[in-house]
Structures are given as structure tokens and as C-alpha cells.
Design an enzyme around this catalytic site. Structure first.
Site, short mmCIF file in Angstrom:
data_model
loop_
_atom_site.label_atom_id
_atom_site.label_comp_id
_atom_site.label_asym_id
_atom_site.label_seq_id
_atom_site.Cartn_x
_atom_site.Cartn_y
_atom_site.Cartn_z
N HIS A 70 24.55 34.20 36.24
CA HIS A 70 25.65 35.06 36.67
C HIS A 70 25.83 36.24 35.73
O HIS A 70 26.66 37.13 35.97
CB HIS A 70 26.94 34.22 36.73
N ARG B 58 43.81 37.56 37.96
CA ARG B 58 44.00 37.92 39.36
C ARG B 58 44.25 36.71 40.26
O ARG B 58 45.13 36.72 41.11
CB ARG B 58 42.77 38.67 39.88
N TYR C 59 35.76 47.23 43.80
CA TYR C 59 36.16 46.33 42.72
C TYR C 59 36.38 47.13 41.44
O TYR C 59 35.67 48.10 41.18
CB TYR C 59 35.06 45.30 42.43
N ASN D 103 39.20 34.84 53.07
CA ASN D 103 39.45 33.98 51.91
C ASN D 103 39.65 32.53 52.33
O ASN D 103 39.09 31.60 51.72
CB ASN D 103 40.68 34.46 51.14
N ARG E 297 24.37 39.67 43.29
CA ARG E 297 24.67 40.13 44.65
C ARG E 297 24.32 41.61 44.72
O ARG E 297 24.84 42.41 43.94
CB ARG E 297 26.15 39.93 45.00
#
Length: 701
Positions: A446, A575, A479, A56, A386
């Protein structure tokens, strides 16, 4: 005074109303670090969280901090809406990041001690016995040495290219028998990234413990084999992070794919933004690096191994020790589709919601694969942002195109750090006969949507899958995301219109069901905020529950403040980044913000509006960030089926009831854990693993 001016006046734009995006992100990464520190988390899972903290920070430095540095160099001094100038923000960010890194390595040492108690050790060469040293010497000479390339730096040999985020060794040398007062020699050596960072050492006699040595430790012990005739004064690791943001000339590029390939090559020479060095680095070596990279105020002195992201692979590679891991998740195939031979006949009867990772992504793969082999299917259209390394979806799309179907795939080449992989998929799909589209100039695509057009007895029918996450079977195991299968007429028509806008020259569509960014999604969301405020002012039921990853758009924050002031109860489950300051009297006392960081990455985007007692709910690809709402093609889709609406409410309520892994954002910008306080502990992700827990009613309040 106009309505807009009145609303602007109602929200006084003072600095104290907002939290800074980048500082909020650092708070998020701190929550990830807390999971690595949590003794109740299985030990090897703590190792993974420590790795995630490093990954990250790498992205944060190479993108966000790089952007701040660019602003400073350009002389940009204007403050953002949270009250920070680039220079002021840089100082604050670096101070907090430095503290985080120090805490991260303190945690690393604590975890290493805990691993040692379980029989897993990180050892040093000098602590090995004779047999182990011999094995490591052989490994170095047979495997490592042939790959190494020492690179001297002097007048005849300029400083070589240092790749971003690679681990290197800085070597200070003296010639044997030379006056020690002479200026030393300097060389660098890249630690091979294509070899394992950690090496398992042969087990000691009568011992069950597992020992590992880092490859840079092994290289340092054998450094003389690379510099014969010289003596190594010091050997220390360093690591450079470069600006990784691509600057694309989409308007002038004749071929976007080639333009991105060019920019990817240029990324290797991106401006240095961070230098990590091993603690106690030789002053001469440090001076050489600082001079070459022209970096003075973003240097991190690391007390431990550089780049702890390797720990993710280590935690997954160690055999055995299952007691130190979470039990494997047992993914269920969606009950509504289980044992169904013809998915299309089932989907004609009812909509189906799939909740990952608790339910398997195989349902999505099967949907596309069945379409690819169905002679009644005329067209398949899909967005790919992705994709996993060996995607069955890619193979199915290629097969469909080869069989003569109309297959259109919108591949987003600009998906950061996945550009090269997506270029490879785009080429493979084109070779198979798919129509591959790279999206719209200036916008990232997206949205997550698949459209299947099928010829049936009563005419053409559209089958649509809309998701909150990527079409990636690997991340769908890690996820939390939801996907909706539907044949709703309005959704189908909007899906066709969306693909026509992205691939052709269609005028903006009058959406019947969707909200689409950048055209009208933010406008529709704000309209719903205002509608809830109007209901509240009339004493009618008014509530907003929203779950997403980040909130940083000022207009969205201001409108939520106004809804709160009108009496709307607002519960946000965010989040990561949140620029809204909740619980401030007179501003946001009706707003709560929670963040859940647990085993799985919370990734789903779900929006609920009470609507005066006639609830509406949506799933979306977009977070409430400026980039999502104004610079990306995003999709918000309504949930029409009443049974699925109840399921969506259950998912939201389960998150709101979490009192184990949830943290609540305080007005001062810090997060505090939600305590059970005598109540039954509820860990939302673990509850959701028991599939029935979110399919049965949990709604409260």
C-alpha cells in the site's frame, strides 16, 4: 513489574474506553448523508453526496457485514475489544443501517422536490404526454427490448445466477384465463447495467424543464411484451449484495495473477448478505427470493429507486445548471516547478511538496515522464495500488522499459474492487518489458513511492517521490493528498532498500529515515508517543497532531490514552472510523478528535510531534488501523526541509481551525459540528484553494 505490564495496567480495558469500528463507520457515513441534507451545499453536489452514501453502504455490507455474518455462521462468540460479540454487533449494525437507509430515502425525496423547483424532474411513464410516451416507447423497442432476457423459474428452469448489486425485476405472473387461485408463475429480469439507468425524456412544448425516467420504470410499463400469454400480477425491483471479500491461497498459488482471476469469478457466487426489495413487494415474490438466497434477517424494504449510486452519473451528465454545482477548481502547477525545463536540476537544489487537489498531479506525471525519456536515467521503480483508466504513468513506464531502462513496478493485485483493472495494467507492463512484481505473500503493498536512479557527473543520484495517496490522476482531483519530492540521501537509500525487500530476498533493513509496516512503523509511532509523554512529564513542550483516515488499532489507542494522561496535548483529525473515545476525564481529556467531510475526500496522512521544541513531522501511506500496521507494506517518511515543515504545519492548523465543515467527536461517540461562535467562518478546503493560505503562516497555539 515489567514496563509493558505497568502500561497495560495503566490502561484498564473496559468496554467504555472504546468505540466500535463498524458503528463508528456508520457514524462516518451519516456525516456524508448530512452533506446531502445541507441546504448550503449546491443542489447537484448534494445529489453526489447521496450517491456516495449508497456506494459506501454497498462496500460496508459486502465486506464488513459479510465478515460479521461469517463469524456468526462459524459459531464465533468471543467479544472484540470494544465489547461486542458478532451476533450482538450484527443486531446493532443492522438497526443503525436501517435507520440510515430510511433517512437516506427521505433525503432523496426532499432533494427531488428541490430539483423540481429548479426544472429537473424524475417522472413516471403515466405522467408523460402522448408525444413523450411515443418517444419512450420507441426507445424501449429499439434500445432496451433487444437487450432484455426474461428468466423463468420453475421445475425445469432453476433459479438463475443473480449478480451482486445488480438491479433486477421480480415478476409474478398468471396465465390468461387461468384460475386466480392457482399458484402463480415467477420470473426475474435483469435491468441492463450496460444501458443508462436514467433516460432523458423529450422536452414538452413551451417548457424548459428537464425530465428523466428510470429504465426499470420503462421496462415495467412494457412488461407484457416479454411475457405474451401471461398477465403480470406484480413487477417489483430487488437487489442482492454478496460477500465480496476474496479468500486467497497465496502460499499455494503458482501464479498469483491467475489465482486472483479465479477468485474474481468466484465472487459472483459469494454468499448473499443483503437483500433490498421495493416497498410493498408481492408476498409470493418475496418468499421466492428469501428461499433462494436463504436470507431472512438482512432485508431492506426500499421506498424509492434501488441503488442511488446512479445519481453520481446523473449529476455529472446534466448539461447546464452550473449554479447548482461547485465552481470548477483551478489547480495550480506547483510554483517551485513551474516553467522548469529540467525537473531533476530543480530537485537537486531543494525538496518540493505538492498538495492535491489544490496543486496539479501533472507534476508527478511530468516527473515520471521526464525520467522515462532521459538517457541518463538508469532505473525507475514504482508502486501502483489504484491507477486511473487511461494513465499517462503506465504509458511512460512502458516506454521507458521499451527503450532499455530497468523498470520495476510493484502492482498490488489485491486492491479491493480494482483487481481486474490492475491485472490489465500488469499484463500491459509485462508486455512492454517491465519487471512486474505482485508484492509479498500475505501482505498488500500500500506504500506510495517512486524511485528514479540517474547517472550524473558526480555519480549516481536517487530522486524519490513519496505520497499519501495513489498514483491516480483522477482521484488526485477529488482527494486531498500530499506528495514529497526529495533527493535526501537517507530517503534515497531507504527507498532502494524498500524495493529490494519487496522484490527480492533482502533481510529487514535498518531504516535511516523511513518507518515501514509491518516491521517497525507501529513500534516507531508508539516510541514517539512515549517520548512526547516523557517530555510532558518534565514540563517540556509536548504535542501530537495527526491527520489520517481511520484509527482502530487498540494498542495505538491505548498508547494515546497514556500520552494524554501524561499531559500531552493531542489533536487528531480523523475523517472516518475512530475507536478512541476523546475527552473522558482521567483517560483522554487532553485528546480532541475532528472529522472534516466536505467537497473533497480528506485522504492525507500527516503526523506531527513537538519533540520537546524540536518538531518532527512525517507523511505516510498508512492509517492507524491493524490492517495497515500489521498486514500491509506501508511507508512513513520524514519531512526534513524546514520550509516544507512549516507548510505541513500550516496544512494541519488549517484543518484544526475549520469551523464550517468540521465535526468534533464527543465522549458518547456522536459528532457535533464545530460552530464558529462569533469567530470568522473558516472552511479549510476553500481556504486551501487560495494556495497562499497554506503557504503563508497560519500556525496558532
Amino acid at each position: 513489574m515489567s514496563e509493558t505490564a505497568t502500561r497495560e495496567t495503566a490502561v484498564k480495558e473496559t468496554v467504555n474506553h472504546y468505540l466500535n469500528r463498524d458503528l463508528s463507520w456508520l457514524e462516518f457515513n451519516r456525516r456524508v448523508l448530512e452533506e446531502a441534507q445541507d441546504a448550503t451545499t449546491p443542489l447537484l453536489e448534494r445529489v453526489k453526496f447521496l450517491s456516495i452514501v449508497s456506494s459506501n453502504l454497498d462496500e460496508f455490507m459486502s465486506v464488513r457485514v459479510a465478515g460479521i455474518i461469517d463469524q456468526i455462521k462459524a459459531g464465533y462468540m468471543k467479544k472484540d475489544f470494544t465489547g461486542y460479540s458478532p451476533a450482538g454487533l450484527f443486531k446493532r449494525v443492522m438497526k443503525r443501517a436501517s435507520r440510515m437507509v430510511a433517512e437516506q430515502y427521505k433525503t432523496y425525496r426532499e432533494i427531488c422536490r428541490a430539483l423540481g423547483k429548479e426544472g429537473i424532474y424524475f417522472t413516471e411513464y403515466e405522467d408523460l404526454n402522448v408525444t413523450q410516451r411515443k418517444a419512450m416507447d420507441e426507445y424501449f423497442h429499439d434500445i432496451v427490448f433487444p437487450v432484455l432476457t426474461p428468466m423463468a423459474v420453475d421445475q425445469a428452469r432453476p433459479f438463475p445466477l443473480v449478480h451482486t448489486q445488480g438491479v433486477y425485476l421480480a415478476v409474478v405472473l398468471m396465465k390468461e384465463d387461468e384460475d386466480p387461485e392457482e399458484e402463480p408463475y415467477f420470473a426475474i429480469l435483469q435491468v441492463p447495467s450496460n444501458l443508462a439507468r436514467f433516460i432523458e425524456v423529450p422536452v414538452r412544448a413551451n417548457s424548459k424543464k428537464r425530465e428523466y425516467i428510470l429504465i426499470e420504470e420503462l421496462i415495467e410499463q412494457h412488461i407484457q411484451t416479454l411475457f405474451s400469454g401471461y398477465q403480470a400480477v406484480s413487477v417489483e425491483a430487488f437487489r442482492l449484495t454478496r460477500n465480496a471479500d476474496l479468500t486467497l491461497n497465496e502460499e499455494g498459488a503458482e501464479d498469483l495473477l491467475e489465482e486472483i482471476e479465479l477468485q474474481l469469478r468466484r465472487r459472483r457466487w459469494g454468499t448473499p448478505v443483503r437483500l433490498e426489495v421495493q416497498k410493498g413487494m408481492h408476498p409470493y415474490a418475496l418468499a421466492q427470493l428469501m428461499d433462494e438466497f436463504e436470507i431472512t434477517d438482512n432485508i431492506f424494504e426500499i421506498d424509492g429507486p434501488l441503488d442511488l449510486s446512479y445519481l453520481m452519473k446523473l449529476a455529472g451528465t446534466i448539461k447546464g445548471f452550473d449554479q447548482l454545482r461547485y465552481a470548477p477548481i483551478k489547480q495550480a502547477y506547483p510554483a517551485e516547478l513551474d516553467d522548469v525545463v529540467d525537473l531533476f536540476s530543480k530537485l537537486r537544489q531543494r525538496d518540493v511538496l505538492v498538495y492535491h487537489p489544490y496543486e496539479s498531479f501533472d507534476a508527478v506525471t511530468d516527473f515520471v515522464c521526464q525520467a522515462a525519456y532521459d538517457p541518463q536515467v538508469l532505473a525507475i521503480k514504482m508502486t501502483l495500488y489504484r491507477v486511473s483508466g487511461n494513465s499517462a504513468l503506465i504509458q511512460a513506464l512502458a516506454r521507458a522499459a521499451e527503450s532499455g531502462m530497468q523498470v520495476t513496478v510493484v502492482v498490488e493485485l489485491k486492491a479491493r474492487f480494482d483487481e481486474e483493472r490492475n491485472i490489465a495494467w500488469a499484463r500491459k507492463l509485462e508486455q512492454s518489458g517491465c519487471h512486474v512484481v505482485y508484492g509479498l505473500v500475505g501482505l498488500k503493498t500500500h506504500a506510495k513511492i517512486t524511485l528514479v536512479v540517474r547517472q550524473e557527473q558526480d555519480g549516481l543520484r536517487r530522486y524519490v517521490h513519496v505520497g499519501t495517496g495513489n498514483y491516480n490522476d483522477n482521484t488526485a482531483k477529488l482527494y486531498t493528498d500530499i506528495g514529497l519530492f526529495t533527493t535526501h540521501k537517507d530517503v534515497g537509500e531507504d527507498a532502494s532498500a524498500l524495493f529490494n525487500e519487496v522484490t527480492g530476498y533482502s533481510a529487514p533493513h535498518n531504516w535511516k529515515a523511513f518507518g515501514v509496516a509491518p516491521t517497525d512503523m507501529m513500534e516507531k509511532l508508539i516510541g514517539k508517543f512515549r517520548r512526547e509523554a516523557e517530555f510532558a512529564s518534565k514540563g517540556k513542550p509536548a504535542r501530537i497532531i495527526a491527520k489520517f483516515n481511520s484509527l482502530s488499532n487498540q494498542d495505538m489507542v491505548d498508547e494515546l490514552y497514556l500520552a494524554s494522561q501524561a499531559g500531552v496535548k493531542i489533536d487528531l483529525i480523523v475523517r472516518g472510523v475512530c475507536c478512541l473515545r476523546p475527552g473522558v476525564p482521567g483517560l483522554s481529556e487532553n485528546i480532541t478528535v475532528r472529522s472534516i467531510v466536505d467537497r473533497f475526500l480528506e485522504h492525507s496522512r500527516i503526523f506531527y510531534f513537538e519533540n520537546g521544541g524540536d518538531p518532527e513531522m512525517y507523511i505516510a501511506s498508512a492509517d492507524w488501523m491493524t490492517r495497515n500496521l500489521t498486514r500491509r507494506v506501508e511507508l512513513m517518511c520524514p519531512v526534513f526541509d524546514t520550509n516544507i515543515q512549516e507548510t505541513v504545519i500550516n496544512i494541519l492548523q488549517l484543518s484544526l481551525r475549520d469551523n464550517v465543515k468540521a465535526r468534533r467527536l464527543q465522549p458518547n461517540g456522536l459528532y457535533e459540528r464545530v460552530e464558529a461562535a462569533g469567530d470568522e467562518p473558516i472552511r479549510s478546503q476553500f481556504e486551501a484553494m487560495r494556495i497562499s493560505s497554506w503557504k503563508t503562516t497560519v500556525r496558532e497555539g
